[in-house]
Scaffold this active site. Structure first.
Site, PDB file in Angstrom:
ATOM      1  N   ASP A  75     -19.160   6.944 -61.488  1.00  0.00           N
ATOM      2  CA  ASP A  75     -19.606   6.605 -60.146  1.00  0.00           C
ATOM      3  C   ASP A  75     -18.397   6.060 -59.420  1.00  0.00           C
ATOM      4  O   ASP A  75     -17.665   5.216 -59.933  1.00  0.00           O
ATOM      5  CB  ASP A  75     -20.741   5.583 -60.139  1.00  0.00           C
ATOM      6  CG  ASP A  75     -21.414   5.585 -58.775  1.00  0.00           C
ATOM      7  OD1 ASP A  75     -22.081   6.585 -58.444  1.00  0.00           O
ATOM      8  OD2 ASP A  75     -21.238   4.610 -58.003  1.00  0.00           O
ATOM      9  N   SER A  76     -18.176   6.611 -58.255  1.00  0.00           N
ATOM     10  CA  SER A  76     -16.961   6.235 -57.549  1.00  0.00           C
ATOM     11  C   SER A  76     -17.228   6.140 -56.065  1.00  0.00           C
ATOM     12  O   SER A  76     -18.292   6.542 -55.582  1.00  0.00           O
ATOM     13  CB  SER A  76     -15.869   7.259 -57.843  1.00  0.00           C
ATOM     14  OG  SER A  76     -16.379   8.561 -57.684  1.00  0.00           O
ATOM     15  N   PHE A 162     -10.510  16.416 -52.901  1.00  0.00           N
ATOM     16  CA  PHE A 162     -11.837  16.616 -52.326  1.00  0.00           C
ATOM     17  C   PHE A 162     -12.227  15.358 -51.545  1.00  0.00           C
ATOM     18  O   PHE A 162     -11.493  14.369 -51.538  1.00  0.00           O
ATOM     19  CB  PHE A 162     -12.860  16.939 -53.423  1.00  0.00           C
ATOM     20  CG  PHE A 162     -13.121  15.803 -54.383  1.00  0.00           C
ATOM     21  CD1 PHE A 162     -12.289  15.586 -55.469  1.00  0.00           C
ATOM     22  CD2 PHE A 162     -14.206  14.940 -54.209  1.00  0.00           C
ATOM     23  CE1 PHE A 162     -12.520  14.534 -56.356  1.00  0.00           C
ATOM     24  CE2 PHE A 162     -14.455  13.896 -55.098  1.00  0.00           C
ATOM     25  CZ  PHE A 162     -13.609  13.686 -56.170  1.00  0.00           C
ATOM     26  N   TYR A 164     -12.679  12.343 -49.469  1.00  0.00           N
ATOM     27  CA  TYR A 164     -11.870  11.568 -48.521  1.00  0.00           C
ATOM     28  C   TYR A 164     -10.362  11.712 -48.746  1.00  0.00           C
ATOM     29  O   TYR A 164      -9.571  11.048 -48.074  1.00  0.00           O
ATOM     30  CB  TYR A 164     -12.256  10.080 -48.628  1.00  0.00           C
ATOM     31  CG  TYR A 164     -13.720   9.807 -48.353  1.00  0.00           C
ATOM     32  CD1 TYR A 164     -14.191   9.655 -47.044  1.00  0.00           C
ATOM     33  CD2 TYR A 164     -14.655   9.715 -49.388  1.00  0.00           C
ATOM     34  CE1 TYR A 164     -15.534   9.410 -46.781  1.00  0.00           C
ATOM     35  CE2 TYR A 164     -16.003   9.475 -49.137  1.00  0.00           C
ATOM     36  CZ  TYR A 164     -16.433   9.323 -47.843  1.00  0.00           C
ATOM     37  OH  TYR A 164     -17.761   9.086 -47.581  1.00  0.00           O
ATOM     38  N   ARG A 191      -9.944   7.328 -60.812  1.00  0.00           N
ATOM     39  CA  ARG A 191     -10.571   8.066 -61.915  1.00  0.00           C
ATOM     40  C   ARG A 191      -9.571   8.265 -63.055  1.00  0.00           C
ATOM     41  O   ARG A 191      -9.917   8.148 -64.221  1.00  0.00           O
ATOM     42  CB  ARG A 191     -11.097   9.418 -61.401  1.00  0.00           C
ATOM     43  CG  ARG A 191     -12.085  10.084 -62.345  1.00  0.00           C
ATOM     44  CD  ARG A 191     -12.834  11.217 -61.676  1.00  0.00           C
ATOM     45  NE  ARG A 191     -13.570  10.746 -60.514  1.00  0.00           N
ATOM     46  CZ  ARG A 191     -13.192  10.935 -59.255  1.00  0.00           C
ATOM     47  NH1 ARG A 191     -12.107  11.633 -58.979  1.00  0.00           N
ATOM     48  NH2 ARG A 191     -13.894  10.440 -58.256  1.00  0.00           N
TER      49      ARG A 191
HETATM   50  P1  IMP Z   1     -20.776   9.781 -56.639  1.00  0.00           P
HETATM   51  O1  IMP Z   1     -20.744  11.195 -57.093  1.00  0.00           O
HETATM   52  O2  IMP Z   1     -22.130   9.260 -56.374  1.00  0.00           O
HETATM   53  O3  IMP Z   1     -19.962   8.881 -57.519  1.00  0.00           O
HETATM   54  O4  IMP Z   1     -20.084   9.823 -55.227  1.00  0.00           O
HETATM   55  C1  IMP Z   1     -18.786   9.440 -55.038  1.00  0.00           C
HETATM   56  C2  IMP Z   1     -18.321   9.850 -53.664  1.00  0.00           C
HETATM   57  O5  IMP Z   1     -17.165   9.058 -53.358  1.00  0.00           O
HETATM   58  C3  IMP Z   1     -17.871  11.299 -53.605  1.00  0.00           C
HETATM   59  O6  IMP Z   1     -18.884  12.171 -53.231  1.00  0.00           O
HETATM   60  C4  IMP Z   1     -16.779  11.224 -52.546  1.00  0.00           C
HETATM   61  O7  IMP Z   1     -17.348  11.186 -51.283  1.00  0.00           O
HETATM   62  C5  IMP Z   1     -16.154   9.855 -52.813  1.00  0.00           C
HETATM   63  N1  IMP Z   1     -15.051   9.947 -53.792  1.00  0.00           N
HETATM   64  C6  IMP Z   1     -15.010   9.423 -55.037  1.00  0.00           C
HETATM   65  N2  IMP Z   1     -13.858   9.708 -55.650  1.00  0.00           N
HETATM   66  C7  IMP Z   1     -13.148  10.445 -54.780  1.00  0.00           C
HETATM   67  C8  IMP Z   1     -11.859  11.054 -54.849  1.00  0.00           C
HETATM   68  O8  IMP Z   1     -11.136  11.017 -55.850  1.00  0.00           O
HETATM   69  N3  IMP Z   1     -11.490  11.716 -53.746  1.00  0.00           N
HETATM   70  C9  IMP Z   1     -12.249  11.803 -52.639  1.00  0.00           C
HETATM   71  N4  IMP Z   1     -13.455  11.276 -52.518  1.00  0.00           N
HETATM   72  C10 IMP Z   1     -13.908  10.591 -53.586  1.00  0.00           C
END
Ligand code: IMP
Length: 210
Positions: A75-76, A162, A164, A191
């Site tokens: 989760d990011s 991808f 942002y 990550r």
């Molecule tokens: P998750 O899949 O619920 O963790 O959503 C994380 C969201 O954070 C992604 O859909 C992106 O919008 C953003 N995000 C997380 N990591 C990255 C990255 O490495 N690059 C660009 N956007 C990111």
């Protein structure tokens, strides 16, 4: 033995960008990363946790219970000071969805919206955060976290990565993620850092079993 012979780990995500990054980092260590989509899962659990860790656990547990295989989830999110404290943070994906519902499809639209919103704000501080949750075959749960401090560009820059990435500059090495190669990004990204900790854990674990 914690992992089966071919060392397959299931990634609890449908995000192709994330899958690519996980594959890239875990491949040299002999791990085959499969997406939940490879097992016919099209549905996703509701991510209603308040922290990256909580959401990572929700996702990993959901697919672990169904597949009974080692699962990793990530989760990011991005936190942009000028948009508010820890915002959009754990809501990064939903925030992007909302902007797209209103203004049109694609992250170009989302990123352009952000740049316009914070146009005159000299505070460009931002950071990517990541929490990885691993659930092993025996149900053991572990977490690995990474933070990538940086700042927001003044314009859309590049097409790599991808989400942002085209508006993010990583402080370490002044790397614009929209222009960076996968290797360059993985070396310094949130990550990449969390995954390095995961790999260290897996290697130690295997070392202890051999
Ligand atoms: P998750 O899949 O619920 O963790 O959503 C994380 C969201 O954070 C992604 O859909 C992106 O919008 C953003 N995000 C997380 N990591 C990255 C990255 O490495 N690059 C660009 N956007 C990111």
């Amino acid at each position: 033995m914690i992992f089966s012979m071919e060392k397959v780990i299931v990634l609890a995500s449908h995000n192709k960008g994330k899958l690519k990054e996980f594959e890239e980092i875990l491949k040299p260590f002999g791990y085959i990363v499969k997406s939940v989509a490879d097992f016919g899962h099209t549905e996703e659990p509701v991510e209603d946790g308040k922290t990256y860790r909580e959401n990572a656990y929700i996702k990993a547990k959901y697919y672990f219970e169904s597949l009974k295989m080692p699962v990793i989830s990530d989760d990011s999110g991005i936190e942009i000071d000028a948009l508010g404290e820890h915002f959009p943070g754990v809501h990064s994906a939903r925030f992007a969805d909302k902007i797209q519902e209103e203004f049109g499809h694609g992250y170009e639209v989302v990123n352009a919206w952000i740049l316009k919103k914070i146009k005159d704000n000299p505070n460009r501080k931002a950071a990517y955060h990541c929490a990885i949750c691993l659930i092993e075959e025996d149900g053991k749960v572990s977490y690995f976290e990474g933070v990538c401090p940086g700042r927001i560009t003044s314009g859309i820059t590049g097409t790599h990565g991808f989400g942002y990435d085209p508006i993010f500059i990583c402080d370490e090495g002044d790397i614009v993620f929209g222009l960076a190669s996968e290797e360059e990004k993985n070396r310094v990204s949130h990550r990449g850092k969390a995954l390095t900790k995961l790999v260290k854990y897996l290697k130690e674990k295997e070392g202890n079993l051999n």
